[in-house]
Design a protein around this motif. Structure first.
Motif, short mmCIF file in Angstrom:
data_model
loop_
_atom_site.label_atom_id
_atom_site.label_comp_id
_atom_site.label_asym_id
_atom_site.label_seq_id
_atom_site.Cartn_x
_atom_site.Cartn_y
_atom_site.Cartn_z
N GLN A 71 36.90 53.72 -14.29
CA GLN A 71 36.12 52.64 -13.71
C GLN A 71 36.40 52.48 -12.22
O GLN A 71 35.49 52.27 -11.43
N ALA A 72 37.67 52.58 -11.84
CA ALA A 72 38.03 52.47 -10.43
C ALA A 72 37.39 53.60 -9.63
O ALA A 72 36.90 53.40 -8.52
N TRP A 73 37.38 54.80 -10.18
CA TRP A 73 36.76 55.95 -9.51
C TRP A 73 35.26 55.72 -9.33
O TRP A 73 34.71 55.94 -8.25
N ASP A 74 34.60 55.26 -10.39
CA ASP A 74 33.16 54.99 -10.32
C ASP A 74 32.85 53.91 -9.28
O ASP A 74 31.86 54.00 -8.57
N TYR A 75 33.68 52.91 -9.21
CA TYR A 75 33.46 51.80 -8.29
C TYR A 75 33.62 52.24 -6.84
O TYR A 75 32.88 51.83 -5.97
N THR A 76 34.61 53.07 -6.58
CA THR A 76 34.89 53.49 -5.20
C THR A 76 34.08 54.70 -4.76
O THR A 76 34.06 55.02 -3.58
N HIS A 77 33.42 55.38 -5.69
CA HIS A 77 32.60 56.54 -5.36
C HIS A 77 31.20 56.37 -5.97
O HIS A 77 30.85 57.06 -6.92
N PRO A 78 30.42 55.44 -5.41
CA PRO A 78 29.10 55.18 -6.00
C PRO A 78 28.17 56.39 -5.83
O PRO A 78 28.29 57.15 -4.88
N GLN A 79 27.27 56.52 -6.78
CA GLN A 79 26.29 57.59 -6.75
C GLN A 79 25.21 57.24 -5.72
O GLN A 79 24.82 56.08 -5.60
N PRO A 80 24.74 58.22 -4.97
CA PRO A 80 23.66 57.94 -4.01
C PRO A 80 22.38 57.55 -4.75
O PRO A 80 22.10 58.05 -5.83
N VAL A 81 21.64 56.64 -4.15
CA VAL A 81 20.40 56.18 -4.78
C VAL A 81 19.23 56.35 -3.83
O VAL A 81 19.38 56.30 -2.62
N ASP A 82 18.06 56.55 -4.41
CA ASP A 82 16.81 56.53 -3.67
C ASP A 82 16.25 55.13 -3.78
O ASP A 82 16.21 54.55 -4.87
N GLN B 2 11.61 51.76 -16.08
CA GLN B 2 11.98 52.76 -17.09
C GLN B 2 11.47 54.14 -16.69
O GLN B 2 12.20 55.13 -16.76
N ARG B 3 10.22 54.21 -16.24
CA ARG B 3 9.62 55.49 -15.85
C ARG B 3 10.35 56.11 -14.64
O ARG B 3 10.54 57.30 -14.57
N GLU B 4 10.77 55.25 -13.70
CA GLU B 4 11.39 55.72 -12.47
C GLU B 4 12.91 55.90 -12.59
O GLU B 4 13.54 56.46 -11.70
N GLY B 5 13.50 55.39 -13.66
CA GLY B 5 14.94 55.56 -13.87
C GLY B 5 15.80 54.49 -13.22
O GLY B 5 16.99 54.71 -12.97
N ASP B 6 15.22 53.34 -12.94
CA ASP B 6 15.98 52.22 -12.36
C ASP B 6 16.70 51.50 -13.49
O ASP B 6 16.09 51.07 -14.46
N PRO C 140 10.17 47.11 -6.09
CA PRO C 140 11.25 47.82 -5.43
C PRO C 140 12.11 48.58 -6.45
O PRO C 140 12.62 47.99 -7.39
N ILE C 141 12.25 49.88 -6.25
CA ILE C 141 12.97 50.73 -7.19
C ILE C 141 14.23 51.29 -6.54
O ILE C 141 14.23 51.65 -5.36
N GLU C 142 15.30 51.31 -7.31
CA GLU C 142 16.56 51.97 -6.93
C GLU C 142 16.92 52.93 -8.05
O GLU C 142 17.32 52.50 -9.12
N ALA C 143 16.77 54.21 -7.81
CA ALA C 143 17.04 55.21 -8.84
C ALA C 143 18.09 56.19 -8.32
O ALA C 143 18.08 56.56 -7.15
N SER C 144 18.98 56.61 -9.20
CA SER C 144 20.01 57.58 -8.82
C SER C 144 19.36 58.89 -8.43
O SER C 144 18.41 59.34 -9.06
#
Length: 90
Positions: free
Chosen positions: A16-27, A50-54, A84-88
């Motif tokens: 969890q700490a790793w995920d929190y400190t290294h967020p995935q880039p998003v579009d 759902q279609r866009e993966g947000d 507004p969409i935020e998708a990995s």
């Protein structure tokens, strides 16, 4: 058995700490949708997310959708809805 559970708990905490400190880039982008007969904001936003993966909470996205689309009151046929969409990034 106790040691195994402690090790497993610690591994989860580290992950969890790793995920929190290294967020995935998003579009970040906006999807333009025109309301049709029988459409609701909840369904338009939810289906688009759902279609866009947000994976955000649909209520949060509805809040911002109302704001940027300048929607007041009920959704009318022909209303232009900006979602507004935020998708990995893949």
């Amino acid at each position: 058995m106790k040691k195994l559970l402690i090790i497993l708990l610690m591994a989860c905490c580290v992950w969890q700490a790793w995920d929190y400190t290294h967020p995935q880039p998003v579009d970040r982008y906006v999807v333009k949708v025109t309301a049709a007969e029988g459409d609701t904001l909840w369904h338009l936003v939810g289906d688009t997310m759902q279609r866009e993966g947000d994976r955000r909470d649909v209520r949060e996205v509805i809040f911002y959708t109302k704001k940027i689309s300048n929607l007041q009151g009920d959704l009318q046929v022909g209303d232009v809805v900006l979602i507004p969409i935020e998708a990995s990034k893949k």
